[in-house]
Scaffold this active site. Structure first.
Site, short mmCIF file in Angstrom:
data_model
loop_
_atom_site.label_atom_id
_atom_site.label_comp_id
_atom_site.label_asym_id
_atom_site.label_seq_id
_atom_site.Cartn_x
_atom_site.Cartn_y
_atom_site.Cartn_z
CE LYS A 195 3.42 -4.16 9.25
NZ LYS A 195 3.21 -3.79 7.84
CG ASP A 206 -0.11 -0.05 2.54
OD1 ASP A 206 0.78 -0.92 2.64
OD2 ASP A 206 -0.38 0.75 3.45
CE1 TYR A 216 4.75 -0.71 12.18
CE2 TYR A 216 2.55 0.02 11.55
CZ TYR A 216 3.70 -0.71 11.29
OH TYR A 216 3.78 -1.43 10.13
#
Length: 265
Positions: free
Chosen positions: A174, A25, A144
């Site tokens: 993730k 992406d 994150y």
């Protein structure tokens, strides 16, 4: 809570609970960088190499499906650009319904835990999981640890980020790699979700595979690795090497050898 549809779609983007996902992406963020101009060839290469799934924004779907060799497909639903005011300010770009129409097996969303944009991104992730659950669509949260007072590889911060994803209803999470297997165990133990690691900027082949090996030794469930794979001179070979570590429990040296990258240092 699982459902037959959710479980079936999770199987499409992974293998036996382990995942090799190649996000592509980056075109919306960075532009048509190396590996993404002819994205069709890159998708064909990484899926022939063993990637379980590829990930793009919704508009790239027509270029994905003819070239993914039966692999799964994930639509990413928020974005920003590096030429905009702040690359951490991710805004929504798709709905679950749009992702389904694009042929997605799952959706993903990026949240910067610790940034000033965290509150809105948390709301976006919560709404996405609610919408996705209506259709049995898995949600990959890209959580994150990023902010002015946050170290991106701090295991405590990473553990908080992955736990946030579970608390809000994601199915896979993730995050960044903490740097070694021992500290990454804390990250993995912070949630019951499968935890996959980001790749970040490209290193050497050995560095990439040692990172993957460390994450797996720390209890990780695989990778969601973009530039380290799609910008490689041999994307099929590096995908095969990463898949060897994730799915066949190969050592770094074994993965380099079976992929034909053994001479890369």
């Amino acid at each position: 809570m699982t459902s037959p549809g959710l479980d079936t779609r999770l199987d499409r983007i992974g293998t036996d609970g382990r995942y090799v996902i190649v996000p592509m992406d980056h075109g919306i963020t960075l532009g048509a960088v190396t590996g993404l101009k002819d994205i069709e060839s890159t998708i064909d290469a990484v899926t022939r190499g063993g990637a379980d799934a590829v990930l793009t924004q919704k508009g790239i779907a027509p270029r994905v499906h003819p070239n993914k060799n039966g692999a799964g497909y994930i639509v990413h639903v928020n974005a920003s650009t590096v030429i905009g005011p702040d690359a951490n300010d991710k805004r929504m770009t798709a709905t679950v319904e749009e992702a389904i129409r694009a042929g997605a097996d799952a959706v993903s969303l990026h949240i910067n835990v610790g940034s000033k944009y965290e509150p809105k991104q948390l709301e976006d992730l919560s709404q996405l999981t609610a919408d996705a659950s209506r259709f049995g669509i898995p949600v990959l949260a890209m959580a994150y640890a990023r902010g002015p007072d946050v170290e991106g590889d701090d295991p405590e911060a990473l553990g908080h980020a992955v736990r946030l994803a579970e608390e809000v209803g994601a199915d896979i999470v993730k995050t960044g790699y903490s740097g070694d297997a021992d500290s990454f165990e804390h990250v993995v133990e912070s949630t019951r979700l499968p935890v996959v690691i980001a790749g970040g900027s490209r290193g050497t082949d050995r560095e990439t595979l040692e990172m993957v090996r460390g994450a797996m030794d720390g209890g990780g469930a695989g990778v969601s690795m973009g530039r380290s794979i799609f910008q490689h001179e041999e994307p099929e070979a590096i995908a095969r090497a990463v898949a060897g570590v994730v799915h066949e429990d190969l050592s770094t040296d074994e993965a380099l050898e079976v992929s034909g990258l053994a001479l890369e240092i």
